[in-house]
Design a protein around this motif. Structure first.
Motif, PDB file in Angstrom:
ATOM      1  N   LEU A  33       0.832  -1.206   0.000  1.00  0.00           N
ATOM      2  CA  LEU A  33       0.000   0.000   0.000  1.00  0.00           C
ATOM      3  C   LEU A  33       0.865   1.254   0.000  1.00  0.00           C
ATOM      4  O   LEU A  33       0.623   2.193  -0.768  1.00  0.00           O
ATOM      5  N   ARG A  34       1.897   1.259   0.838  1.00  0.00           N
ATOM      6  CA  ARG A  34       2.787   2.415   0.950  1.00  0.00           C
ATOM      7  C   ARG A  34       3.564   2.639  -0.352  1.00  0.00           C
ATOM      8  O   ARG A  34       3.697   3.766  -0.824  1.00  0.00           O
ATOM      9  N   ALA A  35       4.069   1.561  -0.955  1.00  0.00           N
ATOM     10  CA  ALA A  35       4.846   1.686  -2.199  1.00  0.00           C
ATOM     11  C   ALA A  35       4.008   2.318  -3.310  1.00  0.00           C
ATOM     12  O   ALA A  35       4.476   3.217  -4.023  1.00  0.00           O
ATOM     13  N   TRP A  36       2.772   1.852  -3.465  1.00  0.00           N
ATOM     14  CA  TRP A  36       1.906   2.414  -4.509  1.00  0.00           C
ATOM     15  C   TRP A  36       1.545   3.859  -4.211  1.00  0.00           C
ATOM     16  O   TRP A  36       1.535   4.698  -5.110  1.00  0.00           O
ATOM     17  N   GLU A  37       1.259   4.156  -2.950  1.00  0.00           N
ATOM     18  CA  GLU A  37       0.892   5.527  -2.611  1.00  0.00           C
ATOM     19  C   GLU A  37       2.063   6.482  -2.795  1.00  0.00           C
ATOM     20  O   GLU A  37       1.898   7.590  -3.310  1.00  0.00           O
ATOM     21  N   GLU A  38       3.263   6.059  -2.412  1.00  0.00           N
ATOM     22  CA  GLU A  38       4.439   6.922  -2.588  1.00  0.00           C
ATOM     23  C   GLU A  38       4.706   7.202  -4.063  1.00  0.00           C
ATOM     24  O   GLU A  38       5.097   8.306  -4.426  1.00  0.00           O
ATOM     25  N   ALA A  39       4.484   6.206  -4.913  1.00  0.00           N
ATOM     26  CA  ALA A  39       4.763   6.369  -6.344  1.00  0.00           C
ATOM     27  C   ALA A  39       3.657   7.114  -7.085  1.00  0.00           C
ATOM     28  O   ALA A  39       3.939   7.904  -7.984  1.00  0.00           O
ATOM     29  N   THR A  40       2.402   6.857  -6.726  1.00  0.00           N
ATOM     30  CA  THR A  40       1.285   7.395  -7.511  1.00  0.00           C
ATOM     31  C   THR A  40       0.505   8.498  -6.798  1.00  0.00           C
ATOM     32  O   THR A  40      -0.352   9.120  -7.415  1.00  0.00           O
ATOM     33  N   SER A  41       0.748   8.685  -5.522  1.00  0.00           N
ATOM     34  CA  SER A  41      -0.028   9.607  -4.669  1.00  0.00           C
ATOM     35  C   SER A  41      -1.481   9.162  -4.514  1.00  0.00           C
ATOM     36  O   SER A  41      -2.350   9.954  -4.171  1.00  0.00           O
ATOM     37  N   LEU A  42      -1.744   7.883  -4.767  1.00  0.00           N
ATOM     38  CA  LEU A  42      -3.091   7.327  -4.635  1.00  0.00           C
ATOM     39  C   LEU A  42      -3.078   6.166  -3.647  1.00  0.00           C
ATOM     40  O   LEU A  42      -2.145   5.375  -3.634  1.00  0.00           O
ATOM     41  N   GLN A  43      -4.133   6.077  -2.841  1.00  0.00           N
ATOM     42  CA  GLN A  43      -4.289   4.944  -1.950  1.00  0.00           C
ATOM     43  C   GLN A  43      -5.093   3.858  -2.658  1.00  0.00           C
ATOM     44  O   GLN A  43      -6.057   4.156  -3.380  1.00  0.00           O
ATOM     45  N   ILE A  44      -4.711   2.601  -2.439  1.00  0.00           N
ATOM     46  CA  ILE A  44      -5.475   1.476  -2.981  1.00  0.00           C
ATOM     47  C   ILE A  44      -6.635   1.220  -2.027  1.00  0.00           C
ATOM     48  O   ILE A  44      -6.430   0.951  -0.848  1.00  0.00           O
ATOM     49  N   ARG A  45      -7.859   1.335  -2.544  1.00  0.00           N
ATOM     50  CA  ARG A  45      -9.061   1.148  -1.734  1.00  0.00           C
ATOM     51  C   ARG A  45      -9.551  -0.285  -1.878  1.00  0.00           C
ATOM     52  O   ARG A  45      -9.809  -0.751  -2.979  1.00  0.00           O
ATOM     53  N   ASP A  46      -9.655  -0.981  -0.751  1.00  0.00           N
ATOM     54  CA  ASP A  46     -10.036  -2.385  -0.773  1.00  0.00           C
ATOM     55  C   ASP A  46     -11.546  -2.555  -0.711  1.00  0.00           C
ATOM     56  O   ASP A  46     -12.274  -1.644  -0.308  1.00  0.00           O
TER      57      ASP A  46
END
Length: 196
Positions: free
Chosen positions: A144-157
């Motif tokens: 979750l942190r890796a994707w948010e740091e790269a894309t500025s988006l949170q993955i919503r489950d």
């Protein structure tokens, strides 16, 4: 040049769609959903997948899965969005290239796909992306942190079953809580009774 035929008058319980269970808990079986299934998918389409009219949604689930029926077809179309269909073996680098090239706005992938991409290729911002969603099992905080740091988006489950369709989801605008599949969608009554 002809007038279209009149719309069929269908009851909520009249057949709409057949999906198949995965077979993880026994033999796969067909599940017939009534017309009311579409109303339920409207709720998850609005609150969880949440594409906007004219946007492009990519649900990477194979066409045999219930998740594909819900998020590669029904939900985008209900919301006036288009669906990207891509039938090829999973390749992490190609996945990011396709997101950029096609201008995908909302991405729906299995947690395993998010994990593998984060592990095998450098993540980067993708200008068109506005939403990331996952369903299946919980994503670990590192991914979750890796994707948010790269894309500025949170993955919503979110969570649903073949037999029920979508039941929960972290709605747009809600803070993602690692390990949480979100709250019950509006109008969905979920509770634990006798451990079930």
């Amino acid at each position: 040049a002809r007038e279209p035929p009149p719309a069929a008058q269908l009851a909520p319980s009249d057949p709409c769609l057949i999906t198949f269970t995965s077979g993880t808990a026994g033999q796969p079986k067909a599940v017939v959903h009534g017309q009311r299934y579409l109303a339920g998918q409207r709720v998850q389409a609005e609150h969880w997948l949440a594409p906007r009219p004219g946007e492009l949604v990519w649900c990477t689930a194979a066409s045999g899965w219930s998740k594909s029926a819900r998020n590669a077809f029904v939900a985008p179309w209900i919301r006036g969005a288009a669906a990207l269909l891509h039938d090829a073996r999973f390749d992490p680098a190609q996945r990011l290239e396709l997101l950029e090239r096609e201008g995908v706005n909302v991405l729906c992938m299995a947690p395993t796909e998010y994990r593998v991409i984060a592990k095998r290729v450098p993540l980067r911002p993708i200008a068109s992306l506005r939403g990331l969603v996952a369903a299946g099992e919980a994503l670990n905080p590192e991914v979750l942190r890796a994707w948010e740091e790269a894309t500025s988006l949170q993955i919503r489950d979110g969570y649903g079953q073949t037999e029920t369709g979508q039941l929960t989801g972290t709605a747009t605008g809600e803070e993602v809580r690692p390990g949480s599949m979100g709250r019950p969608l509006p109008g969905v009554d979920l509770r634990v009774e006798n451990g079930e």
